[in-house]
Scaffold this motif. Structure first.
Motif, short mmCIF file in Angstrom:
data_model
loop_
_atom_site.label_atom_id
_atom_site.label_comp_id
_atom_site.label_asym_id
_atom_site.label_seq_id
_atom_site.Cartn_x
_atom_site.Cartn_y
_atom_site.Cartn_z
N THR A 178 0.84 -1.19 0.00
CA THR A 178 0.00 0.00 0.00
C THR A 178 0.88 1.24 0.00
N LEU A 179 0.35 2.33 -0.51
CA LEU A 179 1.12 3.58 -0.52
C LEU A 179 1.40 4.04 0.90
N GLU A 180 0.43 3.85 1.81
CA GLU A 180 0.64 4.24 3.20
C GLU A 180 1.75 3.39 3.82
N GLY A 181 1.75 2.09 3.52
CA GLY A 181 2.81 1.21 4.02
C GLY A 181 4.16 1.57 3.46
N ILE A 182 4.19 1.92 2.17
CA ILE A 182 5.44 2.33 1.53
C ILE A 182 6.00 3.58 2.21
N LYS A 183 5.13 4.53 2.52
CA LYS A 183 5.58 5.75 3.21
C LYS A 183 6.25 5.41 4.53
N LYS A 184 5.63 4.52 5.31
CA LYS A 184 6.18 4.17 6.62
C LYS A 184 7.53 3.47 6.46
N ILE A 185 7.60 2.56 5.48
CA ILE A 185 8.85 1.83 5.27
C ILE A 185 9.97 2.76 4.83
N LEU A 186 9.65 3.69 3.93
CA LEU A 186 10.67 4.63 3.47
C LEU A 186 11.12 5.57 4.58
N THR A 187 10.23 5.87 5.52
CA THR A 187 10.61 6.69 6.66
C THR A 187 11.65 5.98 7.52
N ILE A 188 11.47 4.66 7.69
CA ILE A 188 12.47 3.88 8.41
C ILE A 188 13.77 3.83 7.62
N ARG A 189 13.66 3.63 6.33
CA ARG A 189 14.85 3.57 5.48
C ARG A 189 15.69 4.84 5.56
N ASP A 190 15.02 5.98 5.78
CA ASP A 190 15.72 7.26 5.78
C ASP A 190 16.73 7.40 6.91
N VAL A 191 16.64 6.56 7.95
CA VAL A 191 17.63 6.64 9.02
C VAL A 191 18.73 5.59 8.86
N MET A 192 18.67 4.79 7.78
CA MET A 192 19.71 3.81 7.52
C MET A 192 20.88 4.45 6.78
N ASN A 193 22.05 3.85 6.95
CA ASN A 193 23.24 4.26 6.20
C ASN A 193 23.53 5.76 6.30
N ASN A 194 23.40 6.30 7.52
CA ASN A 194 23.66 7.73 7.76
C ASN A 194 22.83 8.65 6.88
N GLY A 195 21.61 8.21 6.60
CA GLY A 195 20.72 9.05 5.80
C GLY A 195 20.87 8.89 4.31
#
Length: 201
Positions: free
Chosen positions: A162-179
């Motif tokens: 879902t687009l809502e799920g994708i948003k949440k997952i990408l938000t988590i991804r944004d803190v990986m690998n020093n941004g």
């Protein structure tokens, strides 16, 4: 580094895993959503060799998320978690040995470099995650791995459809690998465009 709480109840969001974006698309379920159990396939290694591999990954490995178009997900997009090691081309033998030991993934040759990468869902959940759970990383990449696990299991449960799920997952991804690097798209940029040319984010 941002803190992320793991004590979140995603049951309500997961129950809405198919949004009404394209009514012609059927809701594809992976084999784990259909009830198939995970089967760990850890390589049989001595603690010494496992420690060498872990130390090598601490220096040269990374966990990432790839997003691309999909005809089987109602959102129109597919998220793929991945693990990779990138070296100079003359060090290809190291990565070929690594692939042989882990018994999964592939080695891709480029003009001046070579990459060992694992993106198949079975290999991520049955080899890569169990391996680094048993032989944990000892530097900042351990935190990246924990975020990677959260992302991977959310995708496993269907939340990335879902687009809502994708948003949440990408938000988590944004803190990986020093941004991430300068080429990484922000969540706002990706959702606004709603047009994902397949690339690693």
């Amino acid at each position: 580094m941002q803190e992320l709480s793991l004590n979140v109840d995603f049951s309500k969001e997961i129950s809405h895993s198919c949004v009404k974006i394209n009514k012609k698309r059927s809701c594809y379920k992976n084999k784990w959503e259909r009830g198939v159990e995970l089967d760990e396939r850890l390589p049989h290694l001595s603690p010494f060799l496992a420690g060498i591999i872990t130390g090598f990954v601490m220096g040269e490995g990374s966990f990432y998320l790839k997003i691309g178009k999909s005809k089987t997900c109602k959102s129109g997009y597919q998220l793929t978690p991945g693990f990779k090691i990138n070296l100079k081309k003359q060090d290809c033998k190291i990565l070929e040995d690594f692939r042989f030991i882990m018994n999964c993934g592939r080695v891709n040759y480029h003009r001046n470099s070579v990459t060992y990468c694992v993106e198949k869902m079975e290999d991520i959940f049955e080899v890569i995650i169990p391996f680094f759970d048993k032989y944990p990383l000892r530097n900042i990449k351990e935190q990246d791995f924990q975020y990677f696990k959260i992302i991977s299991y959310k995708i496993l449960k269907g939340e990335g459809k879902t687009l809502e799920g994708i948003k949440k997952i990408l938000t988590i991804r944004d803190v990986m690998n020093n941004g991430g690097g300068v080429n990484r798209k922000s969540v706002a940029q990706i959702i606004k465009r709603r047009k994902f040319d397949e690339h690693k984010l």
